[in-house]
Design a protein around this motif. Structure first.
Motif, PDB file in Angstrom:
ATOM      1  N   CYS A  21      39.642  42.896  36.566  1.00 15.80           N
ATOM      2  CA  CYS A  21      38.841  43.767  37.435  1.00 15.80           C
ATOM      3  C   CYS A  21      39.420  43.664  38.838  1.00 15.80           C
ATOM      4  O   CYS A  21      39.366  42.587  39.438  1.00 15.80           O
ATOM      5  CB  CYS A  21      37.382  43.347  37.414  1.00 15.80           C
ATOM      6  SG  CYS A  21      36.322  44.301  38.545  1.00 15.80           S
ATOM      7  N   VAL A  22      39.968  44.769  39.310  1.00 12.69           N
ATOM      8  CA  VAL A  22      40.570  44.801  40.639  1.00 12.69           C
ATOM      9  C   VAL A  22      39.610  45.488  41.597  1.00 12.69           C
ATOM     10  O   VAL A  22      39.116  46.591  41.327  1.00 12.69           O
ATOM     11  CB  VAL A  22      41.908  45.552  40.618  1.00 12.69           C
ATOM     12  CG1 VAL A  22      42.522  45.559  42.019  1.00 12.69           C
ATOM     13  CG2 VAL A  22      42.867  44.914  39.625  1.00 12.69           C
ATOM     14  N   ALA A  23      39.379  44.832  42.705  1.00 13.42           N
ATOM     15  CA  ALA A  23      38.498  45.386  43.732  1.00 13.42           C
ATOM     16  C   ALA A  23      39.336  45.958  44.864  1.00 13.42           C
ATOM     17  O   ALA A  23      40.166  45.253  45.435  1.00 13.42           O
ATOM     18  CB  ALA A  23      37.573  44.307  44.266  1.00 13.42           C
ATOM     19  N   SER A  24      39.123  47.211  45.157  1.00 12.81           N
ATOM     20  CA  SER A  24      39.876  47.864  46.225  1.00 12.81           C
ATOM     21  C   SER A  24      39.054  47.823  47.507  1.00 12.81           C
ATOM     22  O   SER A  24      38.623  48.859  48.028  1.00 12.81           O
ATOM     23  CB  SER A  24      40.207  49.313  45.854  1.00 12.81           C
ATOM     24  OG  SER A  24      39.012  50.022  45.577  1.00 12.81           O
ATOM     25  N   VAL A  25      38.850  46.610  47.983  1.00  8.71           N
ATOM     26  CA  VAL A  25      38.034  46.464  49.184  1.00  8.71           C
ATOM     27  C   VAL A  25      38.497  45.264  49.974  1.00  8.71           C
ATOM     28  O   VAL A  25      38.794  44.209  49.400  1.00  8.71           O
ATOM     29  CB  VAL A  25      36.541  46.311  48.820  1.00  8.71           C
ATOM     30  CG1 VAL A  25      36.315  45.075  47.968  1.00  8.71           C
ATOM     31  CG2 VAL A  25      35.686  46.259  50.065  1.00  8.71           C
ATOM     32  N   ARG A  26      38.551  45.435  51.260  1.00  6.22           N
ATOM     33  CA  ARG A  26      38.845  44.309  52.124  1.00  6.22           C
ATOM     34  C   ARG A  26      37.658  43.372  52.105  1.00  6.22           C
ATOM     35  O   ARG A  26      36.519  43.794  52.086  1.00  6.22           O
ATOM     36  CB  ARG A  26      39.086  44.808  53.544  1.00  6.22           C
ATOM     37  CG  ARG A  26      39.563  43.746  54.514  1.00  6.22           C
ATOM     38  CD  ARG A  26      39.785  44.355  55.882  1.00  6.22           C
ATOM     39  NE  ARG A  26      40.758  45.434  55.839  1.00  6.22           N
ATOM     40  CZ  ARG A  26      41.087  46.191  56.883  1.00  6.22           C
ATOM     41  NH1 ARG A  26      40.481  45.976  58.044  1.00  6.22           N
ATOM     42  NH2 ARG A  26      41.981  47.167  56.765  1.00  6.22           N
ATOM     43  N   GLY A  27      37.943  42.107  52.069  1.00  8.86           N
ATOM     44  CA  GLY A  27      36.839  41.150  52.062  1.00  8.86           C
ATOM     45  C   GLY A  27      36.369  40.781  50.676  1.00  8.86           C
ATOM     46  O   GLY A  27      35.319  40.169  50.517  1.00  8.86           O
ATOM     47  N   PHE A  28      37.150  41.146  49.674  1.00  9.14           N
ATOM     48  CA  PHE A  28      36.768  40.802  48.304  1.00  9.14           C
ATOM     49  C   PHE A  28      36.519  39.326  48.151  1.00  9.14           C
ATOM     50  O   PHE A  28      35.665  38.918  47.372  1.00  9.14           O
ATOM     51  CB  PHE A  28      37.865  41.268  47.344  1.00  9.14           C
ATOM     52  CG  PHE A  28      37.720  40.737  45.957  1.00  9.14           C
ATOM     53  CD1 PHE A  28      38.491  39.665  45.518  1.00  9.14           C
ATOM     54  CD2 PHE A  28      36.826  41.298  45.086  1.00  9.14           C
ATOM     55  CE1 PHE A  28      38.366  39.172  44.225  1.00  9.14           C
ATOM     56  CE2 PHE A  28      36.691  40.816  43.791  1.00  9.14           C
ATOM     57  CZ  PHE A  28      37.467  39.754  43.368  1.00  9.14           C
TER      58      PHE A  28
END
Length: 120
Positions: A21-28
């Motif tokens: 699961c890849v999160a495309s968000v800064r601060g993950f």
């Protein structure tokens, strides 16, 4: 926040799969994450959750000892290693952020799901 789950497929009982699961968000790295699953005709159920640092994990009784969650904050990715798969593990698997817990209602963000099918 966008979550992209992948890695599902068809496997025989006793086999293994690894979901990502890849999160495309800064601060993950500040987000706790979870995996849930939903079989046809059933409610979405908790599988496992991992804390922000990965130092704490919580597993459903049905998967403890067979599934392992991990995270790579440098890659904004959470993994679910699934071993000794059983037909009853067949479901659509969803990753979720940004809470640590078993109740799907507390999670704010969800991936699109990836199908896992285990044949007997």
């Amino acid at each position: 926040v966008q979550l992209q789950a992948s890695g599902g497929g068809l496997v025989q009982a006793g086999g293994s799969l690894r979901l990502s699961c890849v999160a495309s968000v800064r601060g993950f790295s500040t987000a706790a994450m979870g995996w849930f699953r939903q079989a046809p005709g059933k409610e979405r159920e908790f599988v496992v959750s991992i804390s922000r640092t990965g130092g704490s994990t919580s597993y459903a009784d049905s998967v403890r000892g067979r599934f392992t969650i991990s995270r790579d904050n440098a890659r904004n990715t959470v993994y679910l290693q699934m071993n000794s798969l059983k037909p009853e593990d067949t479901a659509v698997y969803y990753c979720a952020a940004d809470k640590y817990g078993t109740d799907p209602k507390i999670y704010d963000y969800w991936g699109q799901g990836t199908q896992v099918t285990v044949s007997s």
